[in-house]
Design a protein around this motif. Structure first.
Motif, mmCIF file in Angstrom:
data_model
loop_
_atom_site.group_PDB
_atom_site.id
_atom_site.type_symbol
_atom_site.label_atom_id
_atom_site.label_comp_id
_atom_site.label_asym_id
_atom_site.label_seq_id
_atom_site.Cartn_x
_atom_site.Cartn_y
_atom_site.Cartn_z
ATOM 1 N N UNK A 1 0.853 -1.187 0.000
ATOM 2 C CA UNK A 1 0.000 0.000 0.000
ATOM 3 C C UNK A 1 0.891 1.239 0.000
ATOM 4 N N UNK A 2 0.767 2.064 -1.025
ATOM 5 C CA UNK A 2 1.627 3.238 -1.119
ATOM 6 C C UNK A 2 0.802 4.496 -0.864
ATOM 7 N N UNK A 3 1.234 5.297 0.085
ATOM 8 C CA UNK A 3 0.598 6.590 0.340
ATOM 9 C C UNK A 3 1.640 7.675 0.092
ATOM 10 N N UNK A 4 1.302 8.641 -0.727
ATOM 11 C CA UNK A 4 2.273 9.678 -1.018
ATOM 12 C C UNK A 4 1.738 11.040 -0.604
ATOM 13 N N UNK A 5 2.641 11.856 -0.108
ATOM 14 C CA UNK A 5 2.318 13.248 0.201
ATOM 15 C C UNK A 5 3.309 14.097 -0.560
ATOM 16 N N UNK B 1 3.219 -1.436 4.170
ATOM 17 C CA UNK B 1 2.813 -0.041 4.031
ATOM 18 C C UNK B 1 4.001 0.804 3.628
ATOM 19 N N UNK C 1 5.094 4.750 2.866
ATOM 20 C CA UNK C 1 4.676 6.134 2.983
ATOM 21 C C UNK C 1 5.781 7.025 2.425
ATOM 22 N N UNK D 1 6.971 10.938 1.695
ATOM 23 C CA UNK D 1 6.713 12.353 1.909
ATOM 24 C C UNK D 1 7.800 13.137 1.192
ATOM 25 N N UNK E 1 11.399 11.647 2.189
ATOM 26 C CA UNK E 1 11.426 10.584 3.175
ATOM 27 C C UNK E 1 10.534 9.443 2.725
ATOM 28 N N UNK F 1 9.082 5.625 4.132
ATOM 29 C CA UNK F 1 8.980 4.632 5.197
ATOM 30 C C UNK F 1 8.396 3.357 4.607
ATOM 31 N N UNK G 1 7.071 -0.241 5.894
ATOM 32 C CA UNK G 1 6.757 -0.891 7.155
ATOM 33 C C UNK G 1 5.983 -2.179 6.926
ATOM 34 N N UNK H 1 4.233 -5.648 9.261
ATOM 35 C CA UNK H 1 3.908 -6.154 10.598
ATOM 36 C C UNK H 1 4.225 -7.646 10.649
ATOM 37 N N UNK I 1 14.489 -0.256 11.776
ATOM 38 C CA UNK I 1 14.011 -0.498 13.126
ATOM 39 C C UNK I 1 13.192 -1.764 13.100
ATOM 40 N N UNK J 1 10.475 -1.579 10.291
ATOM 41 C CA UNK J 1 10.258 -0.363 9.524
ATOM 42 C C UNK J 1 11.592 0.166 9.033
ATOM 43 N N UNK K 1 -4.322 6.207 3.751
ATOM 44 C CA UNK K 1 -4.500 7.063 2.583
ATOM 45 C C UNK K 1 -5.168 8.387 2.957
ATOM 46 N N UNK L 1 -2.743 10.556 4.498
ATOM 47 C CA UNK L 1 -1.886 11.147 3.468
ATOM 48 C C UNK L 1 -2.545 12.342 2.804
ATOM 49 N N UNK M 1 -1.322 16.221 2.832
ATOM 50 C CA UNK M 1 -1.172 16.929 1.566
ATOM 51 C C UNK M 1 -1.971 18.230 1.579
ATOM 52 N N UNK N 1 -0.334 7.540 8.401
ATOM 53 C CA UNK N 1 -0.028 7.380 6.978
ATOM 54 C C UNK N 1 1.039 6.314 6.772
ATOM 55 N N UNK N 2 1.908 6.128 7.791
ATOM 56 C CA UNK N 2 2.958 5.117 7.667
ATOM 57 C C UNK N 2 2.431 3.729 7.974
#
Lengths: 405, 216
Positions: A294-298, A331, A333, A335, A342, A344, A346, A348, A382, A390, B131, B134, B138, B168-169
């Protein structure tokens, strides 16, 4: 109601059609300007079917003749006013342009002839919309569906124009024949241009519209083809592997990603933007190892010399998580700011003790930590046994890096 | 978590197969009191059943999930909405939250996770997926360095931002709490506060960000 210009203008300006007509009459009376404007607008303005757009379903139903066509509103008596106004305007305009006298009546006749011809052009265009064959026939483009009315209009127009020329020739008959011929020639060319001009103009517009419609239908065909190629294939594969849960999940996941990208087009380009590159790396890992990523981008930055190592290191971290952690989901993430990126990664999963990683396990040390350090960034891992891992990657960006959001 | 009576839930989705699937997954933990397939039906069912939580599809015939919330929020103020959608499009997510939903999860969520999310929403807390966090970051980007307090609503505090980043992480609320040495309750408070800001903020950047994505 002659060419519908007043009504169209009224609709566009949101005022009463009568006001527009009165305005045309007034300006026509005052030196004929209104009549000239009316003629000009008539020639240039598109007919109003172009402004109507219904929902695709309604349009399809309309094309297939499943809906009643719009009722014409002949009870509107305004057209008499309009016609009278234009006639008056034409007379006044002609008089003011050429002065009363020997050229006046030929010009008037010619103008009326043109008006009749243009009316026929409108009629032909209207019939072409109703035409479902989708082809353009030059004869039909001019004559519409034929019929006595259109022939009569065409004949009357040509007759009026010809009459104008003849009248002109007769009235100037005493002068040199050569001059007459030149005049007639010039008039012929001008008349032809004026006659054919609107048709050409509208024909061009119609062609553009038809091309757009064709493109739309091709897109629809593409959609169908896409569904065939991807979704049907996947469904077939899923049936074949029905007993193998992991494969089914992987297939479904890949298909979902594909459709999602296609439907909600996350338009980040895979080869020019960091987010896009990471997303495609995640997709590869997903396909290769059967683990959801799952990729979340900001934010986002352009993919450049400094950011490429981040993508590679992140990919390595995803592969590690997918291969060794035992978790079914990773996951990611991202940013991206103007001065720093950055990432991350991660999971589980099982986790491990970073202190006791054997020296020969080069993955983490060489491809992630060393790579980041070599390019001026940093990576920390970590991990807690039993809780997951992570990986944090960070890379400072030079100020000059163009922000790409 | 099961000390309370079973949550009363209404499922609103235009795909019957999906409703059946969700129902099967959560029926043992909550009390499904109704289903609806479009906006009108949903309004009727919700007004009649007055559920604790509505699982609301974002894309719904008749105007979408936002329309359902607009039409029933006056009549059943105690009902909470959890958006459940297959779409990850930013305008859908933020639009639904601003329409009044207290959370947003995607349809790939597992049964137990969904039940936990329903509990959380029913308790008045917010449910943020990675999401959504995120998107929030944004939308509120670039606000931390602003020292002067103009509108509290229009920016995230440092702590809220940290919480959002951890979510988000991929961190669960419990993990966020452990990471920041705060209680889960505090994490929930921060998330609820972010939700409120997201719903009420008229922040310039948020507006611009949203309109970039054809939202407003």
């Amino acid at each position: 109601m002659l060419g519908g210009v007043a009504a169209g203008l009224a609709d566009h300006l949101g005022v009463d059609v009568m006001l527009v007509r009165v305005a045309f009459v007034l300006t026509a009376l005052l030196g004929g300007f209104g009549a000239a404007m009316y003629a000009g607008l008539w020639m240039i303005l598109p007919s109003d079917a172009r402004f109507q757009s219904d929902t695709p379903g309604l349009e399809a139903a309309t094309r297939l003749g499943k809906r009643p066509s719009r009722a014409s509103r002949l009870e509107d008596g305004g057209w008499l006013v309009a016609l009278g106004a234009v006639a008056l305007g034409v007379v006044v305009l002609a008089q003011s342009l050429v002065g009363s006298g020997f050229v006046f009546w030929p010009v008037l006749l010619g103008a009326v002839g043109l008006a009749v011809l243009w009316r026929q052009a409108d009629e032909a265009q209207r019939e072409r919309w109703a035409d479902t064959t989708g082809r353009i026939d030059p004869v039909r483009a001019v004559l519409g569906r034929g019929g006595p009315a259109s022939y009569a209009r065409l004949a009357a127009g040509v007759l009026l124009l010809g009459g104008a020329l003849v009248l002109f020739a007769v009235q100037t008959g005493q002068a040199g024949v050569a001059r007459d011929v030149v005049f007639a020639g010039v008039l012929g060319v001008v008349g032809l241009a004026l006659t054919v001009g609107p048709w050409l103009f509208r024909l061009a517009a119609d062609l553009t519209e038809e091309r757009a419609a064709r493109v739309r239908s091709q897109e629809r065909a593409d959609v169908a083809a896409h569904l065939h190629d991807s979704v049907l294939q996947t469904l077939a594969l899923i049936q074949k592997h029905a007993e193998d849960g992991r494969t089914v999940a992987r297939l479904a996941r890949a298909q979902e990603r594909d459709l999602r990208a296609w439907l909600y087009a996350d338009s980040a380009a895979t080869d020019t933007s960091l987010a896009g590159a990471l997303r495609s790396a995640a997709a590869e890992v997903e396909d290769g190892h059967g683990v959801a990523v799952e990729v979340v981008t900001v934010g986002d930055v352009a993919l450049a010399e400094e950011t490429r190592p981040v993508v590679l290191a992140a990919r390595e971290a995803m592969v590690n998580a997918a291969k060794h952690s035992g978790a079914d989901k990773v996951d990611v993430y991202v940013e991206a700011a103007t001065d720093r990126v950055e990432v991350f990664v991660r999971d589980r999963g099982g986790g491990f003790d970073p202190e006791v990683v054997p020296q020969d396990r080069l993955g983490v040390r060489r491809s992630i930590i060393d790579r980041m350090q070599r390019h001026g960034g940093a990576a920390t891992v970590r991990s807690t046994p039993g809780e997951g891992t992570e990986v944090r990657l960070s890379m400072p960006l030079p100020r000059s890096t163009e922000e790409n959001r | 978590m099961n000390a309370h009576a079973a949550r009363r839930v209404v499922i609103v989705d235009d795909h019957a197969m999906f409703r059946t699937g969700v129902r099967a997954e959560i029926a043992s933990a909550v009390d499904v009191v109704g289903e609806a397939a479009d906006v009108d039906e949903a309004v009727g069912v919700i007004n009649a059943a007055r559920p604790d939580v509505v699982l609301l599809d974002v894309h719904l015939p008749g105007g979408g999930g936002v329309e359902v919330m607009r039409r029933v929020s006056q009549r059943v103020p105690e009902t909470r909405f959890l958006a459940l959608s297959v779409s990850d499009a930013a305008e859908d997510v933020i639009g639904t939250i601003r329409g009044g939903a207290r959370g947003y999860v995607t349809k790939s969520i597992t049964g137990p996770e969904l039940v936990a999310a329903i509990d959380r929403v029913a308790d008045g807390d917010a449910v943020f997926s990675p999401r959504l966090a995120g998107f929030v970051l944004d939308a509120f980007a670039g606000t931390i360095e602003v020292a002067q307090v103009d509108e509290d609503l229009d920016r995230l505090t440092e702590r809220e931002r940290e919480v959002m980043r951890l979510i988000a992480r991929g961190y669960a609320y419990k993990e966020v709490a452990a990471e920041l040495f705060i209680s889960i309750k505090t994490v929930e408070t921060h998330v609820s506060s972010v939700l409120r800001k997201l719903q009420l903020s008229s922040r310039h950047e948020l507006t611009r960000w949203a309109s970039d994505r054809r939202l407003l």
